[in-house]
Motif scaffolding. Structure first.
Motif, mmCIF file in Angstrom:
data_model
loop_
_atom_site.group_PDB
_atom_site.id
_atom_site.type_symbol
_atom_site.label_atom_id
_atom_site.label_comp_id
_atom_site.label_asym_id
_atom_site.label_seq_id
_atom_site.Cartn_x
_atom_site.Cartn_y
_atom_site.Cartn_z
ATOM 1 N N GLU A 4 78.512 -31.233 29.290
ATOM 2 C CA GLU A 4 79.653 -32.245 29.301
ATOM 3 C C GLU A 4 79.662 -33.277 28.048
ATOM 4 O O GLU A 4 80.510 -33.468 27.437
ATOM 5 C CB GLU A 4 80.058 -32.805 30.635
ATOM 6 N N GLU A 5 78.415 -33.760 28.345
ATOM 7 C CA GLU A 5 78.229 -34.946 27.295
ATOM 8 C C GLU A 5 78.262 -34.409 25.803
ATOM 9 O O GLU A 5 78.743 -35.040 24.909
ATOM 10 C CB GLU A 5 76.607 -35.528 27.478
ATOM 11 N N TYR A 6 77.670 -33.420 25.609
ATOM 12 C CA TYR A 6 77.692 -32.750 24.124
ATOM 13 C C TYR A 6 79.142 -32.436 24.015
ATOM 14 O O TYR A 6 79.467 -32.431 22.878
ATOM 15 C CB TYR A 6 76.809 -31.253 24.381
ATOM 16 N N PHE A 7 79.889 -31.864 24.907
ATOM 17 C CA PHE A 7 81.408 -31.389 24.630
ATOM 18 C C PHE A 7 82.223 -32.561 24.144
ATOM 19 O O PHE A 7 82.919 -32.674 23.097
ATOM 20 C CB PHE A 7 82.147 -30.782 25.776
ATOM 21 N N SER A 8 81.761 -33.524 24.883
ATOM 22 C CA SER A 8 82.579 -35.015 24.679
ATOM 23 C C SER A 8 82.247 -35.491 22.913
ATOM 24 O O SER A 8 83.118 -35.892 22.311
ATOM 25 C CB SER A 8 82.582 -36.061 25.510
ATOM 26 N N LYS A 9 80.903 -35.549 22.837
ATOM 27 C CA LYS A 9 80.532 -35.947 21.630
ATOM 28 C C LYS A 9 80.933 -35.228 20.438
ATOM 29 O O LYS A 9 81.059 -35.886 19.527
ATOM 30 C CB LYS A 9 78.863 -35.916 21.680
ATOM 31 N N ASN A 10 80.961 -33.920 20.791
ATOM 32 C CA ASN A 10 81.520 -33.057 19.575
ATOM 33 C C ASN A 10 82.933 -32.651 19.420
ATOM 34 O O ASN A 10 83.382 -31.961 18.761
ATOM 35 C CB ASN A 10 80.361 -31.927 19.370
ATOM 36 N N ASN A 11 83.630 -33.406 20.314
ATOM 37 C CA ASN A 11 85.165 -33.140 20.554
ATOM 38 C C ASN A 11 85.440 -31.783 20.766
ATOM 39 O O ASN A 11 86.433 -31.070 19.900
ATOM 40 C CB ASN A 11 85.792 -33.758 19.121
ATOM 41 N N LEU A 12 84.829 -31.014 21.683
ATOM 42 C CA LEU A 12 85.145 -29.599 21.754
ATOM 43 C C LEU A 12 86.026 -29.378 22.738
ATOM 44 O O LEU A 12 86.029 -30.523 23.763
ATOM 45 C CB LEU A 12 83.838 -28.989 22.126
#
Length: 202
Positions: free
Chosen positions: A194-202
Motif C-alpha cells: 500500500e505504501e509503495y502504491f501511494s508513493k508511486n501514485n499507482l
C-alpha cells in the motif's frame, strides 16, 4: 555498444513506436541511413532481423531488471518494481508491436520462452524469499501463483481478449497484477505494498 547493437537498438525503438509491419526493409534501411549491402551483411531477411531485435531486447531487459531489483529493500518492493516497470513498458510500446510480432513465429517463440523461463523463475525466487521473510502468505502455492502470473500476462497481450483499440494495455496490466499481489501479501506485506502504491501514485 557495437555497431550491430546500435542498429538493433534503433530498430527496436522504431518497432516499439510504430510496430513491425509499418516499415518495409527498404524503409528501415533508409531510416537507419545505412547501405543496402550493410543491411544484408547484418541480416539474412526481415524474419532474421526481427528475431535478432527481439533477442537483443530480451538480453537488454534482463540486465535492466537485474540492476533495478538490486535497489529493492525487500521482496514486496521487488514485486512492485517489476509491476511498475511492466506498466511503464506497456505505456511506451505501441500495442501493434505485440500483435505484429506474432506474425514472426521464431521471434514470438523467443519472447514467450523468455517469459516462461526467466520471468517465472524471477517471480518464484522473489515470492519464495518473501514467504520466508513474512511478506507473502505461507499458504500460497508457489508454483501455481507463478503460473497464474504468467498466464495473466498471456491473457493481457491476447488481442482477442483485450483488443488494443478498446483497452489501454497499461491499465489492463495494472488491474490484473496490482490487485492480485495485494491478495497474496500478509498484513505486513500488504502495508508495504500500500505504501509503495501511494508513493508511486499507482
Amino acid at each position: 555498444m557495437t555497431f550491430l547493437e546500435t542498429i538493433l537498438e534503433e530498430i527496436l525503438q522504431l518497432f516499439k513506436r510504430e510496430g513491425i509491419e509499418a516499415n518495409s526493409e527498404a524503409d528501415i534501411i533508409r531510416r537507419l541511413d545505412i547501405r543496402q549491402a550493410t543491411y544484408q551483411e547484418l541480416f539474412a531477411n526481415k524474419q532474421d532481423m526481427v528475431l535478432q531485435v527481439v533477442r537483443f531486447d530480451i538480453e537488454k531487459q534482463k540486465l535492466e531488471q537485474q540492476e533495478m531489483l538490486s535497489k529493492a529493500k525487500n521482496p514486496v518492493e521487488e514485486i512492485m518494481m517489476l509491476l511498475v516497470d511492466g506498466i511503464t513498458k506497456m505505456k511506451d510500446i505501441n500495442p501493434v508491436f505485440i500483435s505484429d510480432m506474432q506474425l514472426y513465429p521464431e521471434a514470438w517463440q523467443a519472447s514467450m520462452d523468455n517469459l516462461s523461463r526467466n520471468n517465472q523463475q524471477v517471480n518464484a525466487e522473489i515470492l519464495n524469499r518473501g514467504i520466508l521473510e513474512g511478506y507473502f502468505r505461507r499458504d500460497i502455492n508457489l508454483q501455481l501463483v507463478t503460473k497464474i502470473l504468467l498466464e495473466q500476462f498471456f491473457m493481457m497481450i491476447n488481442p482477442m481478449v483485450f483488443p488494443p483499440d478498446k483497452y489501454d494495455l497499461a491499465e489492463v496490466f495494472r488491474s490484473i497484477y496490482l490487485y492480485y499481489v495485494r491478495g497474496i501479501c500478509t498484513d505486513m506485506g500488504g502495508k508495504m505494498a500500500e505504501e509503495y502504491f501511494s508513493k508511486n501514485n499507482l
